[in-house]
Design an enzyme around this catalytic site. Sequence first.
Site, PDB file in Angstrom:
ATOM      1  N   LYS A   1       0.859  -1.188   0.000  1.00 16.09           N
ATOM      2  CA  LYS A   1       0.000   0.000   0.000  1.00 16.09           C
ATOM      3  C   LYS A   1       0.898   1.242   0.000  1.00 16.09           C
ATOM      4  O   LYS A   1       1.977   1.229   0.614  1.00 16.09           O
ATOM      5  CB  LYS A   1      -0.866  -0.047   1.258  1.00 16.09           C
ATOM      6  CG  LYS A   1      -1.888   1.063   1.380  1.00 16.09           C
ATOM      7  CD  LYS A   1      -2.763   0.817   2.610  1.00 16.09           C
ATOM      8  CE  LYS A   1      -3.839   1.865   2.787  1.00 16.09           C
ATOM      9  NZ  LYS A   1      -4.723   1.576   3.938  1.00 16.09           N
TER      10      LYS A   1
ATOM     11  N   SER B   1      -9.602   1.290   2.889  1.00 19.53           N
ATOM     12  CA  SER B   1      -8.837   2.155   2.036  1.00 19.53           C
ATOM     13  C   SER B   1      -7.764   1.439   1.211  1.00 19.53           C
ATOM     14  O   SER B   1      -7.256   1.991   0.244  1.00 19.53           O
ATOM     15  CB  SER B   1      -8.157   3.221   2.900  1.00 19.53           C
ATOM     16  OG  SER B   1      -7.250   2.605   3.799  1.00 19.53           O
TER      17      SER B   1
ATOM     18  N   SER C   1      -9.579  -1.317   6.918  1.00 17.05           N
ATOM     19  CA  SER C   1      -9.054  -1.086   5.564  1.00 17.05           C
ATOM     20  C   SER C   1      -8.311  -2.253   4.938  1.00 17.05           C
ATOM     21  O   SER C   1      -7.985  -2.199   3.753  1.00 17.05           O
ATOM     22  CB  SER C   1      -8.146   0.137   5.548  1.00 17.05           C
ATOM     23  OG  SER C   1      -8.935   1.292   5.502  1.00 17.05           O
TER      24      SER C   1
END
Length: 465
Positions: free
Chosen positions: A78, A153, A177
Amino acid sequence: MIDLSTLTIQSAREALKAKKFSSRELTQACIDAVKDKDGNIHAFLEIFKNVLDQADEADKKIKEGIDLPLLGIPIALKDNITVAGEHASASSKILENFVSPTNSTAVNKLQEAGAIIFGRTNCDEFAMGSSTENSAFGPTKNPLDQTRVSGGSSGGSAAAVAGGMVLGALGSDTGGSIRQPASFCGLVGFKPTYGRISRSGLMAMTSSFDQIGPFSKTVEDAELIYEVLRGPDSLDSTTITEEIYPKQKNFDKTIGVPRMFINKASENTKKNVEEAIKRFESLGYKVIDLEFPTIEYSLAVYYVIVPAEISSNMARFDGVKYGLRVGGENGIDDYFKTRGVGFGKEVRRRIILGTYVLSSGYYDAYYGTAENVRSLIRKEFREAFKKVDLILLPTTPSSAFKFGERSSPLDMYLEDIFTVPANVTGCPCITLPFGKENDLPLGIELIGDLGREDNIFKASKEFYG
Ligand code: GLN
């Protein structure tokens, strides 16, 4: 031909050891898959330039007979997890050109385990969101249905694995997330006990909630990555040792279900949980109803404490220390202009909310109260784990939604209702793909007591037989 859509990390490790293919071939297959598919999906912001060199290094080690848990396996990150010498932007304009001077501890550990640090994936800006629609660089589509979101996310990491572009990825989980996008994309996603994995080099969103964790196709792969990443770290004083949480009970296959709370989910989701319960019962688990009066306050607590911590964590982006700088009339004007241009709408909303709940006069009423309720929820969880090994919940209220369908912030926040209790309490939690709604995957969550990741992995593996 390497079929990335079905290949797991475990089977790739076997194939690499048996010289069925090399790490270079595997890494090239991942690069080709990204070129082929990612134009539409937009899981990746970047593939790192040195990936094939990393693969050659791994192949050399394999030839020498060196055996490491992730040797030769490409893993995506990420965009809020730093790699020395590489860009890391948290999918924000304010850090668009930021290059990290250091490695995160997670990346150090992946490298020590032989992994190829493949590239960075798209996410909601500074990890704030549940759909990856808040990225400054455009949304990520769900590879299973491109009219729908991949979740957030960490939507890019989920789409990268579910779209058959890499075998595993890291995300960060502050309020779901990892688990929510994993569930939307039909994957396993895991958030460890708070403090189990170092946050050093993870860009802070909410320091008392954030944890790094894996995305994978199988429980075994998630456990493998978790074992590589876990452990105390002198660079993160909140990391924990084995002894910190005394064992409250021996594993005896007992699962608690807070049915009153689950009533808030859609009919399909509730039915799906009942199916999961049946499966656990057929495996010899005892499933009991849990009275859980405070659990339903988790979401409210979350959306007070989280903006509060965000408002202080985001203060470092001032146009001086890192990233973007937009010049104004004077120092304070530089600050306003830089932050006004650099931050997106959701980040600004949370900074304002957080500043409000921390302001003198309101601090006790909002932040103080939320912290008190958080302690009550934690206590109730601790009590529950004297009776049960695991708590079962749905991961999300429904399957993946369409772009734009949660346009009001409150509707978006409600997406997190079942994922945030694990963060508010710091407990470890896995999402397992199970069941469908409108032909799209659903997930169930297993929450464990603090420090009891072992119970989660045991039950999850038994669940799939
Ligand atoms: N959807 C939640 C939020 O927007 C969770 C975010 C996260 O876990 N990083 O706060």
